[in-house]
Design a protein around this motif. Structure first.
Motif, PDB file in Angstrom:
ATOM      1  N   GLU A   1      -4.512   0.489 -12.535  1.00 53.18           N
ATOM      2  CA  GLU A   1      -4.956   0.851 -13.889  1.00 53.18           C
ATOM      3  C   GLU A   1      -3.786   1.306 -14.757  1.00 53.18           C
ATOM      4  N   ALA A   2      -2.780   1.919 -14.140  1.00 54.52           N
ATOM      5  CA  ALA A   2      -1.606   2.387 -14.887  1.00 54.52           C
ATOM      6  C   ALA A   2      -0.608   1.266 -15.157  1.00 54.52           C
ATOM      7  N   GLY A   3      -0.910   0.058 -14.640  1.00 51.76           N
ATOM      8  CA  GLY A   3      -0.025  -1.079 -14.872  1.00 51.76           C
ATOM      9  C   GLY A   3       1.219  -1.073 -14.007  1.00 51.76           C
ATOM     10  N   ILE A   4       1.214  -0.279 -12.932  1.00 46.94           N
ATOM     11  CA  ILE A   4       2.391  -0.183 -12.067  1.00 46.94           C
ATOM     12  C   ILE A   4       2.465  -1.358 -11.097  1.00 46.94           C
ATOM     13  N   ILE A   5       1.322  -1.775 -10.597  1.00 46.64           N
ATOM     14  CA  ILE A   5       1.266  -2.848  -9.611  1.00 46.64           C
ATOM     15  C   ILE A   5       0.034  -3.696  -9.883  1.00 46.64           C
ATOM     16  N   ASN A   6       0.095  -4.966  -9.555  1.00 48.70           N
ATOM     17  CA  ASN A   6      -1.023  -5.876  -9.798  1.00 48.70           C
ATOM     18  C   ASN A   6      -1.524  -6.477  -8.492  1.00 48.70           C
ATOM     19  N   GLY A   7      -2.709  -7.069  -8.557  1.00 45.41           N
ATOM     20  CA  GLY A   7      -3.254  -7.775  -7.413  1.00 45.41           C
ATOM     21  C   GLY A   7      -2.920  -9.248  -7.499  1.00 45.41           C
ATOM     22  N   TYR A   8      -3.578 -10.038  -6.677  1.00 40.31           N
ATOM     23  CA  TYR A   8      -3.350 -11.479  -6.643  1.00 40.31           C
ATOM     24  C   TYR A   8      -4.520 -12.218  -7.294  1.00 40.31           C
ATOM     25  N   THR A   9      -4.288 -13.462  -7.661  1.00 41.24           N
ATOM     26  CA  THR A   9      -5.312 -14.253  -8.368  1.00 41.24           C
ATOM     27  C   THR A   9      -6.535 -14.537  -7.510  1.00 41.24           C
TER      28      THR A   9
ATOM     29  N   ARG B   1      13.058  -5.597  -2.612  1.00 44.67           N
ATOM     30  CA  ARG B   1      13.775  -4.695  -3.523  1.00 44.67           C
ATOM     31  C   ARG B   1      13.499  -5.059  -4.980  1.00 44.67           C
ATOM     32  N   GLY B   2      13.327  -6.356  -5.254  1.00 44.17           N
ATOM     33  CA  GLY B   2      13.008  -6.782  -6.609  1.00 44.17           C
ATOM     34  C   GLY B   2      11.646  -6.283  -7.051  1.00 44.17           C
ATOM     35  N   HIS B   3      10.652  -6.365  -6.127  1.00 46.38           N
ATOM     36  CA  HIS B   3       9.314  -5.864  -6.440  1.00 46.38           C
ATOM     37  C   HIS B   3       9.360  -4.360  -6.690  1.00 46.38           C
ATOM     38  N   MET B   4      10.095  -3.665  -5.842  1.00 44.12           N
ATOM     39  CA  MET B   4      10.220  -2.217  -5.984  1.00 44.12           C
ATOM     40  C   MET B   4      10.770  -1.834  -7.350  1.00 44.12           C
ATOM     41  N   ALA B   5      11.781  -2.564  -7.806  1.00 43.89           N
ATOM     42  CA  ALA B   5      12.375  -2.274  -9.115  1.00 43.89           C
ATOM     43  C   ALA B   5      11.332  -2.386 -10.213  1.00 43.89           C
ATOM     44  N   ALA B   6      10.479  -3.402 -10.118  1.00 45.11           N
ATOM     45  CA  ALA B   6       9.433  -3.595 -11.123  1.00 45.11           C
ATOM     46  C   ALA B   6       8.439  -2.443 -11.096  1.00 45.11           C
ATOM     47  N   PHE B   7       8.021  -2.013  -9.907  1.00 43.22           N
ATOM     48  CA  PHE B   7       7.046  -0.931  -9.788  1.00 43.22           C
ATOM     49  C   PHE B   7       7.586   0.372 -10.394  1.00 43.22           C
ATOM     50  N   ILE B   8       8.833   0.692 -10.080  1.00 40.38           N
ATOM     51  CA  ILE B   8       9.416   1.937 -10.584  1.00 40.38           C
ATOM     52  C   ILE B   8       9.660   1.865 -12.090  1.00 40.38           C
ATOM     53  N   ALA B   9      10.115   0.713 -12.577  1.00 42.18           N
ATOM     54  CA  ALA B   9      10.365   0.563 -14.018  1.00 42.18           C
ATOM     55  C   ALA B   9       9.074   0.718 -14.814  1.00 42.18           C
ATOM     56  N   ARG B  10       7.963   0.242 -14.261  1.00 42.73           N
ATOM     57  CA  ARG B  10       6.678   0.374 -14.949  1.00 42.73           C
ATOM     58  C   ARG B  10       6.136   1.796 -14.895  1.00 42.73           C
ATOM     59  N   ALA B  11       6.481   2.517 -13.836  1.00 39.62           N
ATOM     60  CA  ALA B  11       5.918   3.847 -13.628  1.00 39.62           C
ATOM     61  C   ALA B  11       6.640   4.943 -14.393  1.00 39.62           C
ATOM     62  N   PHE B  12       7.947   4.762 -14.618  1.00 37.39           N
ATOM     63  CA  PHE B  12       8.737   5.828 -15.225  1.00 37.39           C
ATOM     64  C   PHE B  12       9.279   5.428 -16.598  1.00 37.39           C
ATOM     65  N   ASP B  13       9.622   6.435 -17.369  1.00 40.66           N
ATOM     66  CA  ASP B  13      10.121   6.240 -18.737  1.00 40.66           C
ATOM     67  C   ASP B  13      11.621   5.982 -18.686  1.00 40.66           C
ATOM     68  N   LEU B  14      11.997   4.783 -18.268  1.00 45.46           N
ATOM     69  CA  LEU B  14      13.402   4.463 -18.054  1.00 45.46           C
ATOM     70  C   LEU B  14      14.031   3.831 -19.295  1.00 45.46           C
TER      71      LEU B  14
ATOM     72  N   GLU C   1       0.823  -1.201   0.000  1.00 48.06           N
ATOM     73  CA  GLU C   1       0.000   0.000   0.000  1.00 48.06           C
ATOM     74  C   GLU C   1       0.862   1.258   0.000  1.00 48.06           C
ATOM     75  N   GLU C   2       1.878   1.294   0.848  1.00 47.67           N
ATOM     76  CA  GLU C   2       2.732   2.471   0.939  1.00 47.67           C
ATOM     77  C   GLU C   2       3.459   2.741  -0.375  1.00 47.67           C
ATOM     78  N   VAL C   3       4.000   1.690  -0.978  1.00 53.15           N
ATOM     79  CA  VAL C   3       4.719   1.867  -2.244  1.00 53.15           C
ATOM     80  C   VAL C   3       3.764   2.317  -3.350  1.00 53.15           C
ATOM     81  N   ALA C   4       2.573   1.711  -3.402  1.00 53.50           N
ATOM     82  CA  ALA C   4       1.593   2.084  -4.424  1.00 53.50           C
ATOM     83  C   ALA C   4       1.235   3.559  -4.306  1.00 53.50           C
TER      84      ALA C   4
END
Length: 525
Positions: A107-115, A127-140, A68-71
């Motif tokens: 909706e922006a595709g930054i983070i997903n829920g569970y099945t 840290r691995g999850h964080m990398a995915a969230f930031i990579a999806r959010a920014f134009d890297l 929640e905090e990261v989102a």
């Protein structure tokens, strides 16, 4: 005298109040983040941006952050809507304090829920999850850096390598990234602050965009130069003319400074007539290759009727698209008997990032330009839709592209992309992207780094098949593939046996032409 002293003292006070605070003078907002703390500047930066708030005495620098905090932090960093609303998660009701930010991030595709239909807002983040969230959010930018514990094939490799390319992370001194470690508030603050600053720097830099449009079995490339000028290279078949027009209008295009017709095949110039009718055009650049088709004749008539400046370029000359972008013609040949080899080949170089656009040029042209020019490029638009007549292994090894774009239609009758080409791409180990798989592909660059908004094509490991050697003379058009019929109902049927087409002198050409509304397309491509 006292009056003068009083005025001077007032001025000193005003000036001292306007000077920026040093680290020692900086205001301490959180009890656990003194000005000398290694993450003080990052946290102060996020606080100033409104990404975090000072609603508690302590920041909790060592606390492990939750999903929640990261989102919420990432959503605020990219300006997403935080208005409370219903979500698709049973554990995040509309009344939840951060339902809006969580739903926006999803909706922006930054983070997903569970099945199981949950979001698990209190779950810890690695840290691995964080990398995915930031990579999806920014134009890297795309990256290739590996860490000891994040090598190619690791689920976090793509995201972590992007963060490394943008200098958002350097990893630990021992060469690891520690993707499985839980993420502290100090770490997320550092990563997020760097990501926001990277995006701000990118936005403040002049950018160039190269759009590889999805026009089915054809080519169309739209270029937006840093200075605002535009260039359209080809527009697919006639059926895709309106598609290209609509796409350009969606990009707020009012005028095309240049239109380039690489060569007169219908899958490249068919849609240009509709484009010219819809936009003001500064200059029409044509290969000059003669071709007796109705589509080509109508296109040239339209250019003439609208009094558009017409030019046939020469090899080696540059096009004045942008003073910061070298746009050079590496190949064009109006006298060749093969329309594909007439293709205008362009190389665009913006500082440290370059694009090599091959049209339908074949391996002979590849060899010629490799000898005459530096063909190395960041992004290569593969020649002839991934046909084995182009993209030789020796050529790809000289280009050394970081990304290859293939433009073709899914399940096309030509079998593009051919196994030989895919094997060559696999050999050089570069990333590949295909319009057939992901639709229109957009690359963005500031001249230093670049990004591609498309999913990478998984290149299979294949063993190229040795094609059956034709008999007869290719240049005279009398060659025949053993086992192929001697006549065809139409060109589509013919291309099942002769993907590159045949000369009009071929014994089966007349039958195919009579049975196809665009029979001329049977000619060698």
């Amino acid at each position: 005298m006292n009056k003068i002293f009083s005025v001077l003292l007032t001025l000193i006070l005003i000036i001292s109040m306007s000077l920026p605070a040093t680290a020692a003078q900086a205001k301490q907002v959180f009890t656990d983040v003194p000005p000398k703390h290694s993450n003080y500047n990052d946290i102060a930066y996020l606080l100033n941006k409104g990404i975090i708030s000072a609603d508690k005495n302590a920041y909790g620098v060592k606390d492990i952050v939750t999903r929640e905090e990261v989102a919420v932090m990432v959503a605020k960093a990219v300006g997403l809507d935080g208005t409370k609303r219903a979500t698709k998660f049973k554990d995040v009701p509309k009344s939840h304090a951060n339902s809006g930010y969580i739903q926006s991030a999803v909706e922006a595709g930054i983070i997903n829920g569970y099945t199981d239909g949950t979001f698990k807002p209190t779950a810890k983040v690695t840290r691995g999850h964080m990398a995915a969230f930031i990579a999806r959010a920014f134009d890297l930018p795309n990256g290739t850096k590996t860490f000891k514990d994040v090598k190619k094939g690791h689920t976090a490799y793509e995201a972590v390598s992007q963060l490394a390319a943008a200098k958002i992370t350097t990893g630990y001194e021992d060469g690891t990234f520690k993707p499985a470690n839980n993420l502290t508030r100090a770490h997320i603050s550092a990563f997020l602050a760097r990501a926001v600053k990277y995006q701000e720097n990118l936005n403040s830099s002049k950018k160039m965009k190269v759009h590889f449009l999805d026009v089915g079995q054809g080519d169309s490339i739209f270029i937006q130069a840093p200075n605002g000028k535009t260039m359209l290279i080809d527009a697919g078949t006639k059926e895709y003319g309106n598609t290209v027009v609509s796409y350009l209008k969606a990009q707020n295009v009012k005028k095309l400074d240049y239109i380039v017709a690489t060569h007169p095949d219908a899958d490249h110039i068919g849609g240009l007539n509709a484009v010219i009718q819809a936009f003001q055009v500064g200059e029409f650049i044509n290969s000059g290759k003669s071709h007796t088709t109705v589509t080509y004749e109508k296109l040239l008539e339209t250019v003439l009727s609208k009094n558009i400046r017409y030019k046939e370029p020469t090899v080696g000359e540059t096009i004045n698209l942008d003073s910061e972008v070298k746009t050079q013609v590496l190949a064009v040949d109006a006298k060749t008997s093969n329309t594909n080899d007439a293709s205008i080949v362009l190389k665009l170089t913006y500082k440290n990032v370059s694009f090599l656009l091959m049209g339908d040029a074949d391996t002979e042209v590849e060899a010629q330009i490799s000898k005459a020019y530096n063909v190395s490029a960041t992004v290569l638009k593969a020649g002839h839709h991934g046909s084995s007549t182009s993209s030789s292994l020796s050529f790809l090894q000289k280009v050394k592209p970081e990304a290859i774009v293939l433009s073709y239609a899914k399940d096309n009758s030509y079998g593009h992309p051919h196994k030989e080409v895919m094997a060559n791409i696999k050999t050089i180990g570069t990333k590949a992207y295909a319009t057939a798989e992901t639709g229109t592909i957009v690359t963005t660059t500031n001249g230093q780094t670049y990004s591609i908004n498309a999913k990478e094509l998984i290149v299979p490991t294949t063993t190229p098949t040795t094609p059956t050697k034709p008999t007869g003379n290719v240049s005279s058009g009398t060659y025949v593939i053993p086992g192929a019929p001697t006549s065809f109902k139409n060109c589509t049927e013919m291309r099942k046996y002769y993907p590159s087409g045949v000369k009009s002198s071929h014994p089966a050409y007349a039958a195919a032409r009579d049975g196809d509304k665009d029979g001329w397309a049977c000619e060698l491509k």
